[in-house]
Design an enzyme around this catalytic site. Structure first.
Site, PDB file in Angstrom:
ATOM      1  N   SER A 103      33.505  44.333  30.169  1.00  0.00           N
ATOM      2  CA  SER A 103      34.372  45.428  30.618  1.00  0.00           C
ATOM      3  C   SER A 103      34.706  46.324  29.435  1.00  0.00           C
ATOM      4  O   SER A 103      34.893  45.828  28.312  1.00  0.00           O
ATOM      5  CB  SER A 103      35.667  44.873  31.207  1.00  0.00           C
ATOM      6  OG  SER A 103      36.613  45.920  31.361  1.00  0.00           O
ATOM      7  N   TYR A 150      42.351  38.593  31.775  1.00  0.00           N
ATOM      8  CA  TYR A 150      41.090  39.221  32.172  1.00  0.00           C
ATOM      9  C   TYR A 150      40.412  39.888  30.972  1.00  0.00           C
ATOM     10  O   TYR A 150      39.217  39.695  30.720  1.00  0.00           O
ATOM     11  CB  TYR A 150      41.369  40.244  33.285  1.00  0.00           C
ATOM     12  CG  TYR A 150      40.165  41.063  33.654  1.00  0.00           C
ATOM     13  CD1 TYR A 150      39.125  40.512  34.393  1.00  0.00           C
ATOM     14  CD2 TYR A 150      40.049  42.391  33.238  1.00  0.00           C
ATOM     15  CE1 TYR A 150      38.001  41.263  34.706  1.00  0.00           C
ATOM     16  CE2 TYR A 150      38.935  43.143  33.553  1.00  0.00           C
ATOM     17  CZ  TYR A 150      37.917  42.573  34.290  1.00  0.00           C
ATOM     18  OH  TYR A 150      36.805  43.308  34.593  1.00  0.00           O
TER      19      TYR A 150
HETATM   20  N1  LIG Z   1      35.558  47.694  39.069  1.00  0.00           N
HETATM   21  C1  LIG Z   1      35.837  47.918  37.789  1.00  0.00           C
HETATM   22  O1  LIG Z   1      36.560  48.855  37.426  1.00  0.00           O
HETATM   23  C2  LIG Z   1      35.257  47.029  36.725  1.00  0.00           C
HETATM   24  C3  LIG Z   1      35.376  47.433  35.385  1.00  0.00           C
HETATM   25  C4  LIG Z   1      34.851  46.599  34.395  1.00  0.00           C
HETATM   26  C5  LIG Z   1      34.211  45.424  34.734  1.00  0.00           C
HETATM   27  N2  LIG Z   1      34.127  45.070  36.055  1.00  0.00           N
HETATM   28  C6  LIG Z   1      33.469  43.797  36.353  1.00  0.00           C
HETATM   29  O2  LIG Z   1      32.403  44.033  37.254  1.00  0.00           O
HETATM   30  C7  LIG Z   1      32.249  42.900  38.106  1.00  0.00           C
HETATM   31  C8  LIG Z   1      32.325  43.337  39.571  1.00  0.00           C
HETATM   32  O3  LIG Z   1      33.548  44.034  39.775  1.00  0.00           O
HETATM   33  P1  LIG Z   1      34.013  44.503  41.233  1.00  0.00           P
HETATM   34  O4  LIG Z   1      34.920  45.657  41.026  1.00  0.00           O
HETATM   35  O5  LIG Z   1      32.856  44.633  42.152  1.00  0.00           O
HETATM   36  O6  LIG Z   1      34.903  43.238  41.641  1.00  0.00           O
HETATM   37  P2  LIG Z   1      35.177  42.589  43.069  1.00  0.00           P
HETATM   38  O7  LIG Z   1      36.436  41.812  42.889  1.00  0.00           O
HETATM   39  O8  LIG Z   1      35.138  43.646  44.109  1.00  0.00           O
HETATM   40  O9  LIG Z   1      33.942  41.621  43.300  1.00  0.00           O
HETATM   41  C9  LIG Z   1      33.844  40.398  42.654  1.00  0.00           C
HETATM   42  C10 LIG Z   1      32.869  39.531  43.421  1.00  0.00           C
HETATM   43  O10 LIG Z   1      32.830  38.245  42.811  1.00  0.00           O
HETATM   44  C11 LIG Z   1      32.981  37.258  43.789  1.00  0.00           C
HETATM   45  N3  LIG Z   1      33.572  36.064  43.195  1.00  0.00           N
HETATM   46  C12 LIG Z   1      34.852  35.916  42.751  1.00  0.00           C
HETATM   47  N4  LIG Z   1      35.032  34.667  42.290  1.00  0.00           N
HETATM   48  C13 LIG Z   1      33.844  34.021  42.435  1.00  0.00           C
HETATM   49  C14 LIG Z   1      33.413  32.705  42.161  1.00  0.00           C
HETATM   50  N5  LIG Z   1      34.239  31.804  41.625  1.00  0.00           N
HETATM   51  N6  LIG Z   1      32.133  32.377  42.427  1.00  0.00           N
HETATM   52  C15 LIG Z   1      31.284  33.284  42.981  1.00  0.00           C
HETATM   53  N7  LIG Z   1      31.643  34.539  43.293  1.00  0.00           N
HETATM   54  C16 LIG Z   1      32.915  34.906  43.017  1.00  0.00           C
HETATM   55  C17 LIG Z   1      33.881  37.888  44.858  1.00  0.00           C
HETATM   56  O11 LIG Z   1      33.774  37.218  46.098  1.00  0.00           O
HETATM   57  C18 LIG Z   1      33.325  39.295  44.875  1.00  0.00           C
HETATM   58  O12 LIG Z   1      32.208  39.388  45.730  1.00  0.00           O
HETATM   59  C19 LIG Z   1      33.341  41.907  37.705  1.00  0.00           C
HETATM   60  O13 LIG Z   1      32.842  40.995  36.757  1.00  0.00           O
HETATM   61  C20 LIG Z   1      34.366  42.796  37.050  1.00  0.00           C
HETATM   62  O14 LIG Z   1      35.177  42.081  36.159  1.00  0.00           O
HETATM   63  C21 LIG Z   1      34.630  45.835  37.041  1.00  0.00           C
END
Ligand SMILES: NC(=O)c1ccc[n+]([C@@H]2O[C@H](COP(=O)([O-])OP(=O)(O)OC[C@H]3O[C@@H](n4cnc5c(N)ncnc54)[C@H](O)[C@@H]3O)[C@@H](O)[C@H]2O)c1
Length: 266
Positions: A159, A172
């Site tokens: 991130s 996080y």
């Molecule tokens: N959206 C943002 O702004 C952002 C920014 C930086 C990094 N990220 C990273 O990108 C990735 C995706 O983000 P997002 O916004 O789509 O998040 P999200 O919360 O919408 O999706 C996360 C997914 O991971 C799955 N998940 C959660 N725990 C799990 C587990 N124990 N085992 C298997 N699956 C599991 C959830 O069911 C979901 O489908 C994450 O790693 C997040 O930290 C997101």
């Protein structure tokens, strides 16, 4: 040290070609992971949509198949050792190989934004269990297959918070900093097996859950700080992931690629 002549190199047209590659996308059922799954499938990859949310994983795999692609849904809690091992075994049983793992699953959107001293210890531990232990377990699960094939690509999702020191989700942010160190050290350990390990650091991305839980003024303020002056969406991340899965990145490992429209510069 290998004293062999330089590799011939692929024809340009094949550099970014992922046709037939078997790619596991953890957290592939929702948000950004669902977009990685669908877009990689459109690019010709065979996708394992792995998610703790079984229904979501099946829905995404179903959509890929309806569109003419190949996909398998696997229900997995990546923090669980045997579940991670079974995920890799299911991928191999269905498609006969594992070319890439996109470690995208993570706990983020369901975490409240609160002061560091108000974070519950159990929540701290669960974030580390999913965002770091899960990463470790998924890499360890696919490693025997990649080693046997003599190549592999691991893409870890970090991130942009790590470079900005963004507050109010300290567990996080800490876990995502761990992803960068993990990526660097693992790259050195598996380089001899011709496995590349890299990370992508997304900026604030309006994915499903993030779009609805981020305060509008927070999004606006963040967007003002980008060099490219607009909001970021899941599709903005796809090119970096396809690149790191493809042959075009075969001599890149241990790196973290920031994809945020020029917000943090690293
Ligand atoms: N959206 C943002 O702004 C952002 C920014 C930086 C990094 N990220 C990273 O990108 C990735 C995706 O983000 P997002 O916004 O789509 O998040 P999200 O919360 O919408 O999706 C996360 C997914 O991971 C799955 N998940 C959660 N725990 C799990 C587990 N124990 N085992 C298997 N699956 C599991 C959830 O069911 C979901 O489908 C994450 O790693 C997040 O930290 C997101």
């Amino acid at each position: 040290m290998d004293a062999s002549p330089p590799p011939a190199g692929l024809p340009g047209a094949r550099l970014f070609d992922v046709t037939g590659d078997v790619v596991i996308v953890t957290g592939g059922g929702n948000g950004i992971g669902a977009v990685y799954s669908r877009r990689l499938a459109e690019a010709g990859a065979r996708i394992v949509v792995a998610d703790i949310d079984r229904n979501a994983a099946e829905a995404v795999a179903g959509k890929v198949r309806e569109a003419g692609g190949m996909a398998l849904a696997v229900a997995v809690d990546i923090a669980d050792e045997s579940a991670a091992t079974s995920m890799a075994a299911a991928a191999e049983a269905e498609f006969g190989r594992i070319d890439a793992l996109v470690n995208n699953a993570g706990l983020m959107s369901e975490l409240g934004r609160r002061a560091w001293h108000e974070i519950d210890v159990a929540e701290w531990d669960r974030v580390m269990a999913v965002n770091l232990r899960g990463l470790f377990l998924c890499c360890r699960a696919v490693y025997p297959y990649m080693r046997r094939q003599g190549r592999g690509k691991i893409v870890n999702i970090s991130s942009g918070r790590v470079f900005e020191g963004t507050p109010y989700r300290l567990h996080y942010t800490t876990s995502k900093a761990g992803v960068v160190g993990f990526t660097r050290a693992l790259a050195r350990e598996v380089g001899g097996d011709n496995i590349c390990v890299n990370a992508v650091a997304p900026g604030l991305t309006l994915s499903g859950a993030q779009a609805t839980t981020s305060p509008p003024e927070y999004v606006l303020d963040y967007d003002r700080g980008r060099s490219l002056r607009r909001s970021q969406y899941p599709d903005d991340l796809v090119g970096a992931v396809v690149f790191l899965v493809s042959r075009a990145s075969d001599f890149i490992t241990g790196q973290t690629l920031n994809v945020d429209g020029g917000h943090a510069m690293h």
